[in-house]
Design an enzyme around this catalytic site. Structure first.
Site: not given
Ligand code: CP3
Length: 385
Positions: A38, A42, A51, A87, A167
């Protein structure tokens, strides 16, 4: 075996000699490579600015935006790898599943998958029909990104079948993934078909990223920690192996080192070029008991969360597997006098494995001060045992 295109960054000699790729292949590096799960997101003001007014999944499918977001943390922190901005639910969306990512919550599905009939509805999209056209925005984003990254490798990723199924079955985020774990036992046929389908969807997504230019691939089984070793081994591991099998065959001839890089074992010295596979990493949260099983599904390196010290993780892996991790994300908000010795302890424990890639034990918390991440990178790059 399938050879990568000669223009691929690994085959062209751009990234094959990088600290990251060599570490994943088990060669200890004098300077420990570092990136953060991540790292794009953010915690970065430049990300939040880009974004504004754009939904998460729309951003993922906009190649110029996905590429720019991937590059932001590499420019800012000087990390050893980019992780592709996307994602785990993106391939589900491309397969026609109605899903949104709600800010602060995560993926939410219009229609949970709870029965064999629900699984059959998913199967109406044959993963084998997802071709280059389906993944065009992904491949284009990867190409734009690797063109900018040069000798810095890009890591591709996908969600492991269990985490995606958790999910899909729940319909959104859940704490213990109870419904998914019930389905596993209550309807083994629905479960195994669901796992096979998600494995092929994730595998196709992973393959599209690697073919387009990613130099390594990570499978995220974020929620596998809710499983017993017995359930993992019987009901999950075969599907994770199936997901990885979509990229396991991809190889490249180890190129001659660029002139400014000292010759290492991974670089061809004379005679026939050695052939290597694209390194694969497998990570989960709360998976201390599953580390060996997670390696055995066909990973080259194993990511460790913050709960298991790296020397202990390496011991469980027989001291022969490269490890990645595992700075506690909670420490990022602690004073530097607390954080720095913690990072040094992680580095020291990482010496127990054949090679170590420093990372967090899970993702960067959104409220993290990005200057702290840059400082951690400087510490890691300056550290010597
Ligand atoms: O920098 C990185 O790691 C690259 C991108 C990345 C994202 N999601 C971007 C993202 C990666 C590798 C993921 C994988 C992902 N997505 C996982 C596996 C990794 C982990 O964290 O365990 C999981 C479980 C998800 C599902 C998911 N997508 C979640 C739980 C969330 C967070 C929701 C929140 O707002 O807290 C997302 C959204 C997400 N994926 C964001 C990002 C940057 C945040 C969205 C935003 O910025 O609006």
């Amino acid at each position: 075996m399938t050879s990568l295109d000669s223009a691929h960054p690994l085959a062209a000699g751009l990234t094959a000699a990088s600290r990251l790729v060599r570490s994943y292949q088990g060669e200890h590096q004098e300077v420990t490579p570092v990136w953060f799960m991540r790292q794009a997101g953010r915690s970065l003001p430049e990300y939040r600015e880009l974004r504004v007014g754009m939904r998460m999944l729309d951003a993922c499918l906009d190649p110029a935006m996905a590429s720019e977001i991937t590059l932001q943390p590499v420019r800012r922190h000087g990390v050893d790898a980019g992780i592709f901005f996307s994602d785990i639910v993106v391939p589900l969306k491309l397969a026609g599943v109605a899903v949104e990512i709600q800010p602060g919550k995560g993926p939410v599905f219009e229609r949970p998958v709870r029965t064999l009939d629900d699984v059959k509805r998913l199967e109406e999209t044959d993963p084998a029909s997802m071709d280059d056209a389906t993944f065009a925005p992904i491949a284009e984003a990867v190409r734009l990104t690797t063109a900018e990254l040069g000798e810095t490798p890009l890591i591709g990723f996908a969600g492991a079948p269990f985490t995606l199924a958790a999910y899909l079955v729940e319909g959104g985020p859940s704490k213990d993934h109870i419904r998914a774990r019930t389905l596993m036992h209550a309807d083994p046929e629905a479960w195994s078909r669901l796992m096979a389908w998600t494995a092929d969807i994730s595998g196709a997504f992973l393959r599209a990223q690697v073919l387009a230019g990613a130099s390594a691939a990570q499978l995220f089984d974020s929620w596998a920690g809710s499983l017993s070793l017995a359930d993992y081994t019987e009901h999950v591991a075969p599907a994770s192996a199936r997901a990885l099998s979509h990229v396991r065959d991809l190889t490249y001839a180890v190129p001659v080192a660029p002139p400014h890089v000292p010759l290492q074992a991974s670089v061809r010295q004379d005679g026939e070029p050695a052939v290597r596979n694209v390194p694969l990493v497998h990570f989960g949260v709360g998976t201390g008991d599953l580390l060996k099983a997670m390696h055995e599904v066909g990973a080259d390196a194993v990511g460790v969360d913050y709960r298991t010290p790296l020397d202990e993780a390496s011991r469980r892996l027989g001291h022969v597997v490269p490890v990645q991790g595992n700075v506690d994300p909670a420490m990022l908000a602690a004073p530097w006098e607390v954080l720095a010795p913690h990072v040094e302890t992680v580095l020291r424990r990482g010496l127990d494995a054949p090679a170590h890639v420093l990372n967090l034990g899970h993702g960067v918390p959104p409220e993290t001060d990005p200057a702290v991440l840059t400082r951690v990178v400087e510490l890691v790059h300056g550290w010597r045992p």
